[in-house]
Scaffold this motif. Sequence first.
Motif, mmCIF file in Angstrom:
data_model
loop_
_atom_site.group_PDB
_atom_site.id
_atom_site.type_symbol
_atom_site.label_atom_id
_atom_site.label_comp_id
_atom_site.label_asym_id
_atom_site.label_seq_id
_atom_site.Cartn_x
_atom_site.Cartn_y
_atom_site.Cartn_z
ATOM 1 N N TRP A 1 13.369 0.812 -3.378
ATOM 2 C CA TRP A 1 13.234 1.829 -2.329
ATOM 3 C C TRP A 1 12.497 1.257 -1.116
ATOM 4 C CZ3 TRP A 1 9.754 6.772 -3.059
ATOM 5 C CH2 TRP A 1 10.043 7.714 -2.065
ATOM 6 N N GLY A 2 11.419 0.519 -1.373
ATOM 7 C CA GLY A 2 10.635 -0.041 -0.280
ATOM 8 C C GLY A 2 11.381 -1.076 0.534
ATOM 9 N N VAL A 3 12.099 -1.964 -0.134
ATOM 10 C CA VAL A 3 12.838 -3.006 0.575
ATOM 11 C C VAL A 3 14.046 -2.429 1.290
ATOM 12 C CG1 VAL A 3 14.259 -5.076 0.239
ATOM 13 C CG2 VAL A 3 12.018 -4.915 -0.853
ATOM 14 N N ALA B 1 0.832 -1.211 0.000
ATOM 15 C CA ALA B 1 0.000 0.000 0.000
ATOM 16 C C ALA B 1 0.864 1.258 0.000
ATOM 17 C CB ALA B 1 -0.929 -0.011 1.215
ATOM 18 N N ASP B 2 1.909 1.257 0.816
ATOM 19 C CA ASP B 2 2.801 2.423 0.855
ATOM 20 C C ASP B 2 3.494 2.623 -0.491
ATOM 21 O OD1 ASP B 2 2.117 2.826 3.482
ATOM 22 O OD2 ASP B 2 3.978 2.049 4.318
ATOM 23 N N GLY B 3 3.905 1.534 -1.120
ATOM 24 C CA GLY B 3 4.576 1.642 -2.413
ATOM 25 C C GLY B 3 3.657 2.164 -3.497
ATOM 26 N N GLN B 4 2.412 1.731 -3.479
ATOM 27 C CA GLN B 4 1.473 2.238 -4.479
ATOM 28 C C GLN B 4 1.214 3.730 -4.273
ATOM 29 O OE1 GLN B 4 -1.621 -0.693 -3.856
ATOM 30 N NE2 GLN B 4 -0.890 -1.958 -5.565
ATOM 31 N N ALA B 5 1.204 4.161 -3.012
ATOM 32 C CA ALA B 5 1.067 5.593 -2.732
ATOM 33 C C ALA B 5 2.275 6.366 -3.257
ATOM 34 C CB ALA B 5 0.892 5.819 -1.235
ATOM 35 N N ARG B 6 3.490 5.797 -3.118
ATOM 36 C CA ARG B 6 4.685 6.470 -3.620
ATOM 37 C C ARG B 6 4.686 6.523 -5.149
ATOM 38 N NH1 ARG B 6 4.444 6.479 1.119
ATOM 39 N NH2 ARG B 6 6.113 6.782 2.637
ATOM 40 N N LEU B 7 4.174 5.463 -5.787
ATOM 41 C CA LEU B 7 4.073 5.481 -7.244
ATOM 42 C C LEU B 7 3.203 6.643 -7.723
ATOM 43 C CD1 LEU B 7 3.616 1.686 -8.058
ATOM 44 C CD2 LEU B 7 5.516 3.125 -8.823
ATOM 45 N N ALA B 8 2.105 6.868 -7.021
ATOM 46 C CA ALA B 8 1.224 7.969 -7.391
ATOM 47 C C ALA B 8 1.854 9.316 -7.068
ATOM 48 C CB ALA B 8 -0.122 7.818 -6.676
ATOM 49 N N HIS C 1 4.986 10.208 -6.828
ATOM 50 C CA HIS C 1 6.173 10.555 -7.621
ATOM 51 C C HIS C 1 6.030 10.115 -9.076
ATOM 52 C CE1 HIS C 1 8.287 11.693 -3.969
ATOM 53 N NE2 HIS C 1 7.917 10.555 -3.420
ATOM 54 N N ALA C 2 4.787 10.110 -9.595
ATOM 55 C CA ALA C 2 4.542 9.582 -10.942
ATOM 56 C C ALA C 2 5.336 10.319 -12.002
ATOM 57 C CB ALA C 2 3.045 9.635 -11.253
ATOM 58 N N ALA C 3 5.368 11.646 -11.945
ATOM 59 C CA ALA C 3 6.085 12.410 -12.971
ATOM 60 C C ALA C 3 7.584 12.150 -12.904
ATOM 61 C CB ALA C 3 5.789 13.904 -12.813
ATOM 62 N N LEU C 4 8.139 12.132 -11.689
ATOM 63 C CA LEU C 4 9.563 11.844 -11.519
ATOM 64 C C LEU C 4 9.902 10.453 -12.042
ATOM 65 C CD1 LEU C 4 12.418 12.218 -10.266
ATOM 66 C CD2 LEU C 4 11.446 11.380 -8.107
ATOM 67 N N LEU C 5 9.100 9.462 -11.691
ATOM 68 C CA LEU C 5 9.377 8.085 -12.092
ATOM 69 C C LEU C 5 9.234 7.905 -13.600
ATOM 70 C CD1 LEU C 5 7.566 6.425 -9.094
ATOM 71 C CD2 LEU C 5 10.000 6.165 -9.602
ATOM 72 N N ALA C 6 8.309 8.635 -14.213
ATOM 73 C CA ALA C 6 8.183 8.576 -15.675
ATOM 74 C C ALA C 6 9.426 9.142 -16.344
ATOM 75 C CB ALA C 6 6.932 9.328 -16.117
ATOM 76 N N GLN C 7 9.947 10.228 -15.793
ATOM 77 C CA GLN C 7 11.174 10.804 -16.345
ATOM 78 C C GLN C 7 12.348 9.850 -16.175
ATOM 79 O OE1 GLN C 7 11.824 13.675 -18.142
ATOM 80 N NE2 GLN C 7 13.812 12.643 -18.331
ATOM 81 N N ILE C 8 12.430 9.199 -15.021
ATOM 82 C CA ILE C 8 13.500 8.234 -14.767
ATOM 83 C C ILE C 8 13.405 7.066 -15.742
ATOM 84 C CG2 ILE C 8 14.274 6.486 -13.102
ATOM 85 C CD1 ILE C 8 13.661 8.576 -10.901
ATOM 86 N N GLU C 9 12.180 6.613 -16.016
ATOM 87 C CA GLU C 9 12.017 5.510 -16.964
ATOM 88 C C GLU C 9 12.452 5.944 -18.366
ATOM 89 O OE1 GLU C 9 8.837 2.017 -18.110
ATOM 90 O OE2 GLU C 9 8.060 3.902 -17.297
ATOM 91 N N ARG C 10 12.123 7.175 -18.765
ATOM 92 C CA ARG C 10 12.553 7.649 -20.082
ATOM 93 C C ARG C 10 14.075 7.734 -20.168
ATOM 94 N NH1 ARG C 10 7.931 10.990 -19.406
ATOM 95 N NH2 ARG C 10 9.192 12.673 -18.526
#
Length: 401
Positions: free
Chosen positions: A116-118, A85-92, A94-103
């Motif tokens: 990050w979670g582990v 649950a905490d990880g899904q909240a972090r995905l939401a 930091h969505a823009a940051l994570l999308a940039q990192i994926e690009r």
Amino acid sequence: MRPLALQVLLLALASPAALADDMAACLARLEPQARAAGVPAEVFRANTRDLAWDPSVLEALDHQPEFRTPIWDYLAGLVDEQRVADGQARLAEHAALLAQIERTHGVDPATVVAVWGVESDYGRTFGSKPLLGSLATLSCAGRRQPFFRGELFALLRLIQAGDLRADGLVGSWAGAFGHTQFMPSTYARIAVDGDGDGRRDLVGSIPDALASTAHYLRKAGWRTGQPWGYEVVLPADSDAPVSGRTQRRPLPHWRARGLRRADGGTLPADDRNTALLLPAGRDGPAFLVFRNYDAIYSYNAAESYALAIALLADRLRGDGGLRAAWPTDDPGLSRAERRELQTLLLARGHAIGTVDGMIGRLSREAIAAEQRRLGWAVDGRAGQRILAALREDAPSPPPAD
């Protein structure tokens, strides 16, 4: 007694003055090596002055949970509903940051956030050991002293460069630190500036930490758009197959052996090399793993650790979890269940300290005492069986006034 255990005992018995003298003498011997490794004398002296021995890090050197804990216990605490649950909240969040990192780096958000979670429970637990003291102790005693000296010198170079500030710098017993727990030499080699402020700060900057994690995985061979692997089902009537991360076979080999995905999907039709993992033997969950699993494994070379990252990433993508059960009649506990168990132990009068979900020595001793009371075999392990027994036999609350 093993040499390392003897060293720990001698350190524990030594007087504080003797320990200080021993540490100072060791650091004096290390200073020329530090200078040769690019650490100026004044930087070395300023940051190692008054460091003290920490015998606990030497004890931890021989007791790493990735290699000693049953895998169903290890995963129960790391891939629990709270972390999902905490990880899904972090995905939401930091969505823009994570999308940039994926690009930029080609690593999907769920995998980055799972690391990050582990590693730090999404930045909640960086570790409690003063980094310089831990690395100085491990550089002067115990196994692998040359390795830890290299890490100490790398940390001092990072401080000298201005990436880090020495004050309050804490991490794991082995010297890993920050949101995603980089070792200093990995930090120096891999870390990137994810927020554009001119520093690589994996302690104070979430963008730096997550971008650096993705950069690490890409350098370790991550293949964009490919899975880490799948949980699979073995044919019931087949012989025990060859297993192990290094025992690679082309995919057609496994298809011919009758392996199928546990979620009902189809295995890829290509012929890439893959490996079969049976972490608890043939009677437990089975996994067919690809190159991306190796990239995760390189982060911390332990099968249970890599599976925790991979399975948490799957849960963050919405997967329901493992289909097969672990071969035990006493499954492990989530962190919430561990806290409940500790609360029940406190209610029975056991002085275990704070309810924190960490099953340490005092909690294990209390569990062992309860196992003796119940007439069970005594091992001090926190599992579903002892939790159920204490729930059933919980002391009644005091009457209201």
